[in-house]
Design an enzyme around this catalytic site. Structure first.
Site, PDB file in Angstrom:
ATOM      1  CB  SER A 230      10.074  36.670  15.057  1.00  0.00           C
ATOM      2  OG  SER A 230      10.089  35.327  14.836  1.00  0.00           O
TER       3      SER A 230
ATOM      4  CE1 TYR B 248      10.060  36.485  20.917  1.00  0.00           C
ATOM      5  CE2 TYR B 248       9.447  34.846  19.097  1.00  0.00           C
ATOM      6  CZ  TYR B 248      10.199  35.826  19.610  1.00  0.00           C
ATOM      7  OH  TYR B 248      11.406  36.138  18.798  1.00  0.00           O
TER       8      TYR B 248
ATOM      9  CE  LYS C  48      10.116  39.562  18.681  1.00  0.00           C
ATOM     10  NZ  LYS C  48      11.460  40.420  18.688  1.00  0.00           N
TER      11      LYS C  48
HETATM   12  P1  NAP Z   1      20.307  36.420  22.355  1.00  0.00           P
HETATM   13  O1  NAP Z   1      21.461  35.859  21.471  1.00  0.00           O
HETATM   14  O2  NAP Z   1      19.913  35.364  23.191  1.00  0.00           O
HETATM   15  O3  NAP Z   1      20.810  37.815  22.963  1.00  0.00           O
HETATM   16  C1  NAP Z   1      19.840  38.451  23.743  1.00  0.00           C
HETATM   17  C2  NAP Z   1      20.534  39.895  24.305  1.00  0.00           C
HETATM   18  O4  NAP Z   1      19.446  40.521  24.893  1.00  0.00           O
HETATM   19  C3  NAP Z   1      21.704  39.947  25.192  1.00  0.00           C
HETATM   20  O5  NAP Z   1      22.501  40.775  24.589  1.00  0.00           O
HETATM   21  C4  NAP Z   1      20.929  40.268  26.482  1.00  0.00           C
HETATM   22  O6  NAP Z   1      22.002  40.779  27.377  1.00  0.00           O
HETATM   23  C5  NAP Z   1      19.872  41.257  25.893  1.00  0.00           C
HETATM   24  N1  NAP Z   1      18.811  41.426  26.670  1.00  0.00           N
HETATM   25  C6  NAP Z   1      17.747  40.667  27.352  1.00  0.00           C
HETATM   26  N2  NAP Z   1      16.912  41.136  27.784  1.00  0.00           N
HETATM   27  C7  NAP Z   1      17.083  42.455  27.770  1.00  0.00           C
HETATM   28  C8  NAP Z   1      16.533  43.782  28.227  1.00  0.00           C
HETATM   29  N3  NAP Z   1      15.117  43.587  28.798  1.00  0.00           N
HETATM   30  N4  NAP Z   1      16.910  44.935  27.787  1.00  0.00           N
HETATM   31  C9  NAP Z   1      18.014  45.085  27.185  1.00  0.00           C
HETATM   32  N5  NAP Z   1      18.739  43.933  26.686  1.00  0.00           N
HETATM   33  C10 NAP Z   1      18.341  42.616  27.097  1.00  0.00           C
HETATM   34  O7  NAP Z   1      18.974  36.727  21.530  1.00  0.00           O
HETATM   35  P2  NAP Z   1      18.735  36.753  19.905  1.00  0.00           P
HETATM   36  O8  NAP Z   1      18.460  35.729  19.409  1.00  0.00           O
HETATM   37  O9  NAP Z   1      19.914  37.656  19.155  1.00  0.00           O
HETATM   38  O10 NAP Z   1      17.317  37.944  19.863  1.00  0.00           O
HETATM   39  C11 NAP Z   1      17.549  39.130  19.501  1.00  0.00           C
HETATM   40  C12 NAP Z   1      16.262  39.566  18.801  1.00  0.00           C
HETATM   41  O11 NAP Z   1      15.830  38.666  17.565  1.00  0.00           O
HETATM   42  C13 NAP Z   1      15.029  39.529  19.644  1.00  0.00           C
HETATM   43  O12 NAP Z   1      14.119  40.575  19.394  1.00  0.00           O
HETATM   44  C14 NAP Z   1      14.434  38.225  19.232  1.00  0.00           C
HETATM   45  O13 NAP Z   1      12.936  38.100  19.496  1.00  0.00           O
HETATM   46  C15 NAP Z   1      14.575  38.204  17.626  1.00  0.00           C
HETATM   47  N6  NAP Z   1      14.663  36.968  17.052  1.00  0.00           N
HETATM   48  C16 NAP Z   1      15.658  36.071  17.245  1.00  0.00           C
HETATM   49  C17 NAP Z   1      15.538  34.818  16.596  1.00  0.00           C
HETATM   50  C18 NAP Z   1      16.279  33.790  16.783  1.00  0.00           C
HETATM   51  O14 NAP Z   1      15.894  32.418  16.240  1.00  0.00           O
HETATM   52  N7  NAP Z   1      17.216  33.895  17.571  1.00  0.00           N
HETATM   53  C19 NAP Z   1      14.314  34.687  15.608  1.00  0.00           C
HETATM   54  C20 NAP Z   1      13.628  35.872  15.292  1.00  0.00           C
HETATM   55  C21 NAP Z   1      13.811  36.801  15.941  1.00  0.00           C
HETATM   56  P3  NAP Z   1      21.719  41.017  29.062  1.00  0.00           P
HETATM   57  O15 NAP Z   1      21.406  39.497  29.372  1.00  0.00           O
HETATM   58  O16 NAP Z   1      23.000  41.398  29.421  1.00  0.00           O
HETATM   59  O17 NAP Z   1      20.667  41.845  28.993  1.00  0.00           O
END
Ligand code: NAP
Length: 275
Positions: free
Chosen positions: A166, A179, A183
């Site tokens: 991130s 968090y 990261k």
């Molecule tokens: P998201 O849309 O909320 O999706 C989360 C996904 O993670 C879902 O498929 C959920 O499904 C699964 N999940 C949650 N806990 C889990 C676990 N313990 N084991 C396996 N699967 C799990 O999230 P996102 O924003 O795409 O985030 C994905 C990644 O991008 C993360 O690493 C986050 O830190 C990073 N990121 C996101 C952003 C942002 O702004 N969105 C920015 C920087 C980095 P289930 O509920 O079925 O498990």
């Protein structure tokens, strides 16, 4: 074949990419595992890798989410399968590898995407039991997945690992302190693993998204005031989409990135991170 693909995808932006990317098919013959791939960035990456020719194993904790994601991508004629996997559970990780080998015959690409962020507030207010959970899922699980995938990639003669970090790794967010540190640790993990993996012809890289519109980041964009505040930190003055991350994941997974390892690519719309 081309006319069939064109017909299949008429009037759909994603589908139009499906037609053109199948022609290139830069991941044809590759098998990918993506954790947390039933929603958000992971789901978009799963779709893109499959559009680019890979066989993709979808996974997340909840069976119903896995079913829904697999059904959606199969309806787009993509070669995917699914299995439940909570990345913090050793037996689930083992099942993830086993199912992928059974269904697709090998593993070439690992995208370690799962993360949690159970606390939102000043870092000194973080409850004492929360850092363990954050580091368990965000860092330790990624480390163990990398370690556990090595024999499978060695068997193929090469591999590509992509960790999802991130912008917060470089510029800790005030209300997401623990968090952010987790990261940052992923950037260190990438550096620590890169030499040993290079010896085995396995590349490891990181992507560091900025603010991407998903459930995970809802607190930053759902309400108008916080959204405007978030957007003001972005040079491009808008929040990104999961689809704006998936092409970089596919690039790093592919032979187009055959001479790139130990790197991080930021996808932030120009947020301030580093020189
Ligand atoms: P998201 O849309 O909320 O999706 C989360 C996904 O993670 C879902 O498929 C959920 O499904 C699964 N999940 C949650 N806990 C889990 C676990 N313990 N084991 C396996 N699967 C799990 O999230 P996102 O924003 O795409 O985030 C994905 C990644 O991008 C993360 O690493 C986050 O830190 C990073 N990121 C996101 C952003 C942002 O702004 N969105 C920015 C920087 C980095 P289930 O509920 O079925 O498990």
């Amino acid at each position: 074949m081309f006319s069939m693909l064109t017909r299949m995808t008429t009037g759909c932006h994603v589908g139009m990419r499906l037609a053109s990317s199948h022609i290139g098919g830069k991941l044809l013959g590759k098998v990918a595992i993506i954790t947390a791939s039933t929603d958000g960035i992971g789901f978009a990456a799963a779709r893109r890798l499959a559009q680019d020719g890979a066989k993709v194993m979808i996974s997340s904790r909840k069976q119903k989410n896995v079913h829904a994601a697999v059904r959606k991508l199969k309806n787009e004629h993509l070669n995917v399968a699914g299995v439940t996997c909570h990345v913090g559970h050793a037996e689930d990780r083992s099942t993830l590898f086993k199912e992928t080998l059974e269904q697709f015959g090998g593993i070439d690409i690992l995208v370690s995407n799962a993360a949690v962020n159970p606390v939102f507030g000043p870092i000194l207010d973080t409850p004492s039991d929360q850092p363990d959970k954050i580091f368990e899922i965000n860092v330790k699980s990624s480390f163990l997945l990398c370690k556990e995938v090595v024999p499978h990639m060695e068997a193929r003669g090469s591999g590509s690992v992509i960790l999802i970090s991130s912008i917060a790794a470089y510029a800790p967010m005030h209300l997401l302190g623990a968090y952010s540190v987790s990261k940052t640790a992923l950037i260190g993990l990438r550096k620590a693993l890169a030499p040993s993996l290079a010896d085995l012809n396995i590349r490891i890289n990181v992507i560091a998204p900025g603010i991407i519109k998903t459930k995970f980041s809802e607190a930053l964009w759902k309400n108008e005031t916080t959204r405007e505040l978030a957007e003001s930190t972005v040079l491009m003055k808008r929040i990104g989409t999961p689809e704006e991350c998936d092409g970089i994941v596919s690039f790093l997974a592919s032979d187009d990135a055959s001479y790139i390892t130990g790197e991080t690519i930021l996808i932030t719309g120009g947020m301030q991170a580093r020189l």
